[in-house]
Motif scaffolding. Structure first.
Motif, PDB file in Angstrom:
ATOM      1  N   ASP A   1      -0.438  -6.696  42.380  1.00 14.43           N
ATOM      2  CA  ASP A   1      -0.434  -5.339  42.919  1.00 14.43           C
ATOM      3  C   ASP A   1       0.998  -4.935  43.259  1.00 14.43           C
ATOM      4  N   SER A   2       1.729  -5.819  43.922  1.00 14.64           N
ATOM      5  CA  SER A   2       3.141  -5.609  44.233  1.00 14.64           C
ATOM      6  C   SER A   2       3.861  -6.937  44.089  1.00 14.64           C
ATOM      7  N   LEU A   3       4.813  -7.025  43.190  1.00 12.19           N
ATOM      8  CA  LEU A   3       5.540  -8.279  42.994  1.00 12.19           C
ATOM      9  C   LEU A   3       6.275  -8.682  44.274  1.00 12.19           C
ATOM     10  N   LYS A   4       6.847  -7.704  44.956  1.00 13.24           N
ATOM     11  CA  LYS A   4       7.576  -7.977  46.192  1.00 13.24           C
ATOM     12  C   LYS A   4       6.674  -8.653  47.220  1.00 13.24           C
ATOM     13  N   GLN A   5       5.441  -8.180  47.324  1.00 18.96           N
ATOM     14  CA  GLN A   5       4.501  -8.780  48.275  1.00 18.96           C
ATOM     15  C   GLN A   5       3.945 -10.096  47.764  1.00 18.96           C
ATOM     16  N   CYS A   6       3.546 -10.121  46.515  1.00 18.23           N
ATOM     17  CA  CYS A   6       2.847 -11.293  45.981  1.00 18.23           C
ATOM     18  C   CYS A   6       3.723 -12.541  45.949  1.00 18.23           C
ATOM     19  N   ARG A   7       5.012 -12.358  45.688  1.00 21.39           N
ATOM     20  CA  ARG A   7       5.874 -13.538  45.645  1.00 21.39           C
ATOM     21  C   ARG A   7       6.025 -14.177  47.027  1.00 21.39           C
ATOM     22  N   GLU A   8       5.742 -13.414  48.080  1.00 17.96           N
ATOM     23  CA  GLU A   8       5.851 -13.928  49.449  1.00 17.96           C
ATOM     24  C   GLU A   8       4.507 -14.367  50.017  1.00 17.96           C
ATOM     25  N   ILE A   9       3.445 -13.587  49.758  1.00 18.51           N
ATOM     26  CA  ILE A   9       2.173 -13.848  50.424  1.00 18.51           C
ATOM     27  C   ILE A   9       0.982 -13.941  49.477  1.00 18.51           C
ATOM     28  N   GLY A  10       1.198 -13.765  48.182  1.00 17.77           N
ATOM     29  CA  GLY A  10       0.089 -13.768  47.234  1.00 17.77           C
ATOM     30  C   GLY A  10      -0.189 -15.129  46.632  1.00 17.77           C
ATOM     31  N   GLU A  11      -1.108 -15.172  45.692  1.00 21.76           N
ATOM     32  CA  GLU A  11      -1.486 -16.423  45.040  1.00 21.76           C
ATOM     33  C   GLU A  11      -0.329 -17.023  44.245  1.00 21.76           C
ATOM     34  N   ILE A  12       0.550 -16.180  43.708  1.00 28.41           N
ATOM     35  CA  ILE A  12       1.635 -16.710  42.881  1.00 28.41           C
ATOM     36  C   ILE A  12       2.727 -17.403  43.694  1.00 28.41           C
ATOM     37  N   GLN A  13       2.704 -17.276  45.027  1.00 26.59           N
ATOM     38  CA  GLN A  13       3.753 -17.891  45.853  1.00 26.59           C
ATOM     39  C   GLN A  13       3.875 -19.384  45.573  1.00 26.59           C
ATOM     40  N   HIS A  14       2.762 -20.063  45.308  1.00 31.05           N
ATOM     41  CA  HIS A  14       2.775 -21.517  45.139  1.00 31.05           C
ATOM     42  C   HIS A  14       3.329 -21.918  43.773  1.00 31.05           C
TER      43      HIS A  14
ATOM     44  N   GLU B   1      -7.353 -14.458  25.762  1.00 25.98           N
ATOM     45  CA  GLU B   1      -6.352 -14.678  26.808  1.00 25.98           C
ATOM     46  C   GLU B   1      -6.989 -14.705  28.196  1.00 25.98           C
ATOM     47  N   ILE B   2      -6.401 -15.518  29.062  1.00 25.87           N
ATOM     48  CA  ILE B   2      -6.805 -15.592  30.463  1.00 25.87           C
ATOM     49  C   ILE B   2      -5.957 -14.591  31.229  1.00 25.87           C
ATOM     50  N   THR B   3      -6.598 -13.724  31.977  1.00 21.53           N
ATOM     51  CA  THR B   3      -5.862 -12.737  32.771  1.00 21.53           C
ATOM     52  C   THR B   3      -6.113 -12.989  34.243  1.00 21.53           C
ATOM     53  N   LEU B   4      -5.112 -12.667  35.059  1.00 20.21           N
ATOM     54  CA  LEU B   4      -5.208 -12.932  36.492  1.00 20.21           C
ATOM     55  C   LEU B   4      -4.599 -11.773  37.271  1.00 20.21           C
ATOM     56  N   PHE B   5      -5.352 -11.255  38.225  1.00 21.16           N
ATOM     57  CA  PHE B   5      -4.850 -10.213  39.110  1.00 21.16           C
ATOM     58  C   PHE B   5      -4.653 -10.803  40.487  1.00 21.16           C
ATOM     59  N   ASP B   6      -3.395 -10.796  40.951  1.00 22.05           N
ATOM     60  CA  ASP B   6      -3.045 -11.286  42.282  1.00 22.05           C
ATOM     61  C   ASP B   6      -3.015 -10.082  43.224  1.00 22.05           C
ATOM     62  N   SER B   7      -3.990 -10.021  44.111  1.00 19.64           N
ATOM     63  CA  SER B   7      -4.145  -8.862  45.003  1.00 19.64           C
ATOM     64  C   SER B   7      -3.832  -9.251  46.437  1.00 19.64           C
ATOM     65  N   THR B   8      -2.797  -8.648  46.999  1.00 19.57           N
ATOM     66  CA  THR B   8      -2.450  -8.906  48.396  1.00 19.57           C
ATOM     67  C   THR B   8      -2.851  -7.758  49.313  1.00 19.57           C
ATOM     68  N   GLY B   9      -3.202  -6.624  48.727  1.00 15.23           N
ATOM     69  CA  GLY B   9      -3.562  -5.455  49.533  1.00 15.23           C
ATOM     70  C   GLY B   9      -2.323  -4.690  49.944  1.00 15.23           C
ATOM     71  N   MET B  10      -2.343  -3.375  49.741  1.00 15.20           N
ATOM     72  CA  MET B  10      -1.157  -2.565  49.987  1.00 15.20           C
ATOM     73  C   MET B  10      -1.488  -1.356  50.859  1.00 15.20           C
ATOM     74  N   ALA B  11      -0.518  -0.981  51.670  1.00 13.31           N
ATOM     75  CA  ALA B  11      -0.702   0.186  52.531  1.00 13.31           C
ATOM     76  C   ALA B  11      -0.983   1.440  51.725  1.00 13.31           C
ATOM     77  N   VAL B  12      -0.422   1.530  50.523  1.00 11.45           N
ATOM     78  CA  VAL B  12      -0.648   2.717  49.694  1.00 11.45           C
ATOM     79  C   VAL B  12      -2.131   2.867  49.354  1.00 11.45           C
ATOM     80  N   GLN B  13      -2.844   1.757  49.209  1.00 14.18           N
ATOM     81  CA  GLN B  13      -4.287   1.819  48.965  1.00 14.18           C
ATOM     82  C   GLN B  13      -5.015   2.370  50.184  1.00 14.18           C
TER      83      GLN B  13
END
Length: 328
Positions: A247-260, A292-304
């Protein structure tokens, strides 16, 4: 004098359907991608003594002329007290003057806009003929994700696994009636994600729940639970196989599933295919092959939150709903 409208959860519910939330979230991500949104970092507060956490998400959206702030909590012992585990409040302010406009329940908005976000992502990332869903977790969001998916897909079966078997069985009983399809409680996470088209993970876990070898070709994953440092639901090696959308790379790299996967060097930020808004405006492509395997990393955003609460605010004004208070 400025009057603020206060809206209860029941009033909010009457003003926001799942289909309206899906439309609002779609527009929110488009506005974000077009640079018409400003979002500061999420403020996260751990309240370990009471098994709780609080997130503060804020920002403004030029398209709506609104500033929005949400204070949302997850206190996981609350059900023992007869209280919901997730509670939120949203405040809307005028973008040009900062005058407060509305204070409303954000618990339902958080639930429905998060479900809507999963459906929006699946609409461009999952196979169009997806019929089977595997859900890990059996709480409110496990319900909202599937209800939102049902708006866009002809679902035929849902399998659910929860760490507490009673939760899985209650979910299966309730959701089979609400959806009118087979909803089956299963005894393991592996069984839940086997032979399905869409996997949904919606837990507060801080350890791997879904292993890489369980994920089959062609599956779409909505990774919803990881929204704070340390949270994790997926084996990080899954990221090496998947087309990753956030949803947001800036958020996901810190708090999302992709952080690990990032911290372990399994992927780089450049391996992230897109932010969902880039696909929605046609800048990048979604799913391109059946395998293909697709993955959506959702951290939730204030804009939503702002987009969804704007729908509520505008309709409540039109209907003359809510309780007016002179705040200034």
């Amino acid at each position: 004098m400025s009057e603020v409208v206060i809206l209860s959860q029941e009033e909010v519910k009457s003003c926001l359907s799942i289909s309206d939330a899906i439309k609002a979230v779609t527009e929110a991500h488009k506005a974000f991608t077009k640079g018409r949104v400003e979002l500061p970092p999420v403020v996260h507060l751990n309240v370990e003594k009471y098994r709780g956490e609080v997130d503060i998400k804020s920002g403004f959206v030029e398209d709506f002329g609104l500033i929005g702030t949400k204070i949302a909590s997850g206190f996981y012992d609350n059900p023992k007290l007869g209280l919901p585990s997730g509670i939120a409040v949203i405040i809307l302010m005028d973008l040009k003057t900062s005058i407060p406009l509305a204070i409303m329940d954000g618990t339902y908005i958080t639930a429905i806009r998060t479900g809507a976000a999963g459906a929006v992502a699946a609409s461009v990332l999952a196979r169009k003929d997806s019929k089977r869903v595997g859900v890990i977790g059996a709480g409110t969001q496990a319900r909202m994700q599937v209800l939102a998916l049902k708006e866009l897909f002809s679902l035929e079966q849902v399998k659910v696994y929860n760490i507490r078997e009673t939760g899985s069985k209650k979910y299966a009983s309730e959701m089979s009636q609400r959806l009118g399809i087979e909803v089956k409680a299963v005894s393991s996470a592996k069984e839940a994600v086997s032979d399905v088209d869409i996997v949904v993970t919606v837990t507060p876990s801080k350890k791997t729940l879904i292993m890489n070898e369980w994920i089959q070709e062609g599956v779409h994953i909505n990774a919803i639970g990881a929204d704070a440092p340390g949270k994790q639901e997926l084996d990080p090696t899954i990221m090496k196989r998947a087309k990753i959308v956030v949803d947001s790379l800036k958020q996901c790299r810190e708090i999302g599933e992709i952080q690990h996967a990032l911290s372990q060097g399994l992927i780089k930020e450049s391996d992230v295919h897109a932010e969902i808004g880039e696909i929605l405006i046609g800048k990048k492509r979604g799913r391109t092959t059946e395998k293909e395997i697709t993955l959506f990393d959702s951290t939730g955003m204030a804009v939503q939150d702002i987009a969804a609460s704007n729908v509520v605010y505008q309709l409540a004004k039109k209907r003359g709903m809510g309780h007016l208070v002179k705040l200034l």
